[in-house]
Motif scaffolding. Structure first.
Motif, PDB file in Angstrom:
ATOM      1  N   ALA A  99      50.572  44.951  31.961  1.00 42.25           N
ATOM      2  CA  ALA A  99      50.615  43.584  31.437  1.00 42.25           C
ATOM      3  C   ALA A  99      50.010  42.593  32.427  1.00 42.25           C
ATOM      4  CB  ALA A  99      52.052  43.200  31.097  1.00 42.25           C
ATOM      5  N   VAL A 100      50.315  42.759  33.721  1.00 47.86           N
ATOM      6  CA  VAL A 100      49.753  41.874  34.746  1.00 47.86           C
ATOM      7  C   VAL A 100      48.235  42.045  34.808  1.00 47.86           C
ATOM      8  CG1 VAL A 100      49.653  41.462  37.248  1.00 47.86           C
ATOM      9  CG2 VAL A 100      51.858  41.700  36.112  1.00 47.86           C
ATOM     10  N   TYR A 103      46.730  40.361  31.770  1.00 51.54           N
ATOM     11  CA  TYR A 103      46.796  38.909  31.963  1.00 51.54           C
ATOM     12  C   TYR A 103      45.702  38.439  32.925  1.00 51.54           C
ATOM     13  CZ  TYR A 103      48.427  34.316  33.372  1.00 51.54           C
ATOM     14  OH  TYR A 103      48.491  32.981  33.646  1.00 51.54           O
ATOM     15  N   GLY A 104      45.431  39.218  33.961  1.00 50.61           N
ATOM     16  CA  GLY A 104      44.410  38.849  34.934  1.00 50.61           C
ATOM     17  C   GLY A 104      43.000  38.863  34.369  1.00 50.61           C
ATOM     18  N   THR A 105      42.791  39.538  33.256  1.00 50.24           N
ATOM     19  CA  THR A 105      41.444  39.609  32.674  1.00 50.24           C
ATOM     20  C   THR A 105      41.216  38.593  31.565  1.00 50.24           C
ATOM     21  OG1 THR A 105      42.100  41.263  31.043  1.00 50.24           O
ATOM     22  CG2 THR A 105      41.288  42.072  33.167  1.00 50.24           C
ATOM     23  N   LEU A 106      42.200  37.793  31.243  1.00 48.85           N
ATOM     24  CA  LEU A 106      42.063  36.875  30.107  1.00 48.85           C
ATOM     25  C   LEU A 106      41.015  35.793  30.325  1.00 48.85           C
ATOM     26  CD1 LEU A 106      45.773  36.489  28.949  1.00 48.85           C
ATOM     27  CD2 LEU A 106      43.970  37.904  27.961  1.00 48.85           C
ATOM     28  N   ASP A 107      40.784  35.387  31.573  1.00 43.02           N
ATOM     29  CA  ASP A 107      39.797  34.332  31.814  1.00 43.02           C
ATOM     30  C   ASP A 107      38.412  34.869  32.187  1.00 43.02           C
ATOM     31  OD1 ASP A 107      40.555  35.258  34.280  1.00 43.02           O
ATOM     32  OD2 ASP A 107      40.531  33.289  35.238  1.00 43.02           O
TER      33      ASP A 107
END
Length: 185
Positions: A99-100, A103-107
């Protein structure tokens, strides 16, 4: 057309090797098959004109990793241990880590997005200058082998040094285990 047959043959051999690695219980055979898998991967990279990636895969995957696996097997043994009981904590840790990472790849810009920063300044220069400056058909190989040659050489030296360090540590473990066994007679 013959390139397609070669690529399909290598991919088929990769799949067969992966299945064999998963099903074999002998760790020595698994280590050897892992080296074969790396060599087949390197062959596939060569057919895609990514010689730099093929070199790295052959040196690290088939060379150093196989030697490290074999050295570890000398120190520990050739058979797999009994399966470990399922751990809910380990599963939770993997899910949280995943999940982390997501989340780190969303931008990150979408794959192939022409407005991504890398496509605005650096990428056009390498695409335009590769044929003119060094005449290498693959832009990735040109960047890693020529434009960033010293950096790539430094990475190879770091990997080589790490491998030698691990081999030296495994050699000490093997000698200390052998000397303890001699004193028990």
């Amino acid at each position: 057309m013959s390139d397609l047959y070669v690529d399909m043959s290598v991919i088929t051999l990769l799949a067969v090797t992966a299945v064999a690695i998963n099903n074999i219980r002998n760790l020595f055979a698994t280590a050897m098959l892992s080296g074969i898998f790396s060599l087949l991967s390197a062959a596939l990279f060569v057919s895609m004109d990514a010689v730099d990636v093929a070199f790295t895969e052959a040196a690290v995957g088939a060379g150093i990793a196989t030697i490290l696996f074999l050295g570890a097997l000398m120190a520990t043994g050739h058979g797999r241990s009994a399966p470990v009981k399922d751990s809910k904590f380990a599963l939770l840790l993997v899910v949280i880590t995943g999940a982390v990472l997501i989340y780190g790849t969303l931008d990150i810009p979408h794959y192939g997005d022409p407005s991504a920063p890398v496509h605005q300044h650096v990428n056009p220069y390498y695409i335009e200058q590769t044929r003119i400056a060094i005449d290498i058909p693959n832009a990735v190989t040109a960047v890693l082998a020529s434009f960033r040659g010293y950096d790539t050489m430094g990475e190879v030296v770091v990997i080589f040094t790490a491998g030698i360090g691990v081999l030296l540590l495994l050699g000490r473990v093997g000698r200390s285990t052998a000397s303890k066994g001699k004193g028990r007679s």
